[in-house]
Each structure stands twice: as C-alpha cells, then as structure tokens.
Design an enzyme around this catalytic site. Structure first.
Site: not given
Length: 123
Positions: A10, A23, A33, A70, A95, A118
């Site tokens: 698994r 991928r 990207r 993302e 969305k 800083w």
C-alpha cells in the site's frame, strides 16, 4: 475495512499516486509551477538568510505549506470542474475559498521572510 493493498504494498502504491499527482500538477497547473518556482528561489536564498536551524525551518515551512495548499486548491478546482461547467454559487464559493487559502500562504511567506530579513539586516 476497505479492501485493497495493505502494508508495504500500500505504501508503494500510495507513493506512486503521490508522484503522479505532483507530475500532473506540474503539467496542468501553471499556478503550481509558479509557486514551485518561487519556493525554489526562496529555498536557495534561505541558506544565506538563516543563521540557525530554527530560522531556516521558519523560512522553509511556509514554502512547503504553499505547495501543499496549491495542490489542494487545484484538486478542489478539478473536482468542481469535473461535476459540471454550469455556473453555481456553491461551486464558485468552493473555488474562491480554496484560492484564498493560497493567498494566505503567500501572505504568511511575505510576513516571515520580511520579518526575518528585517531582523537580520536592519534591527
């Protein structure tokens, strides 16, 4: 219990699924990207900015969080798009919420990196 692979088999199958997911994100998602490119540049810069292991971790953890969020954002968008192209308030809301999670990761990166810069050079 769900039927299927168990144990090491698994783990191997899950790793293959994960690699395929990365991928596909790279191939089909320009935002992935772009976020990956930003993360790679900042990762390289982190070695010069951080003076301790803890500082280095504080710089890179938000970068990994950005990539994770993302990918989840892209997964939500793909799922919503899969179930129909017609406009629906809940589809748009899902969305937009996923996109806002990416935005907050970018804000977090800016806060951490600006604070560390800083502290290192101007404090």
């Amino acid at each position: 219990m769900k039927p299927g692979l168990t144990g090491f088999a698994r783990l191997i199958a899950a790793t293959g699924n994960s690699i395929r997911g990365v991928r596909d994100a790279w191939k089909y998602e320009s935002a992935f990207r772009q976020d990956t490119g930003l993360s790679v540049v900042l990762l390289i810069l982190s070695f010069g900015l951080a003076q301790t292991l803890l500082e280095w971790l504080m710089l890179i953890i938000p970068l990994f969080l950005l990539i994770i969020v993302e990918i989840l954002n892209s997964a939500i968008e793909n799922t919503v798009d899969r179930f129909g192209g017609e406009q629906h308030v809940l589809s748009g809301r899902a969305k937009d919420m996923a996109s806002s999670a990416v935005m907050f990761c970018l804000i977090l990166i800016a806060i951490v990196w600006l604070s560390m810069t800083w502290s290192r050079f101007f404090a």
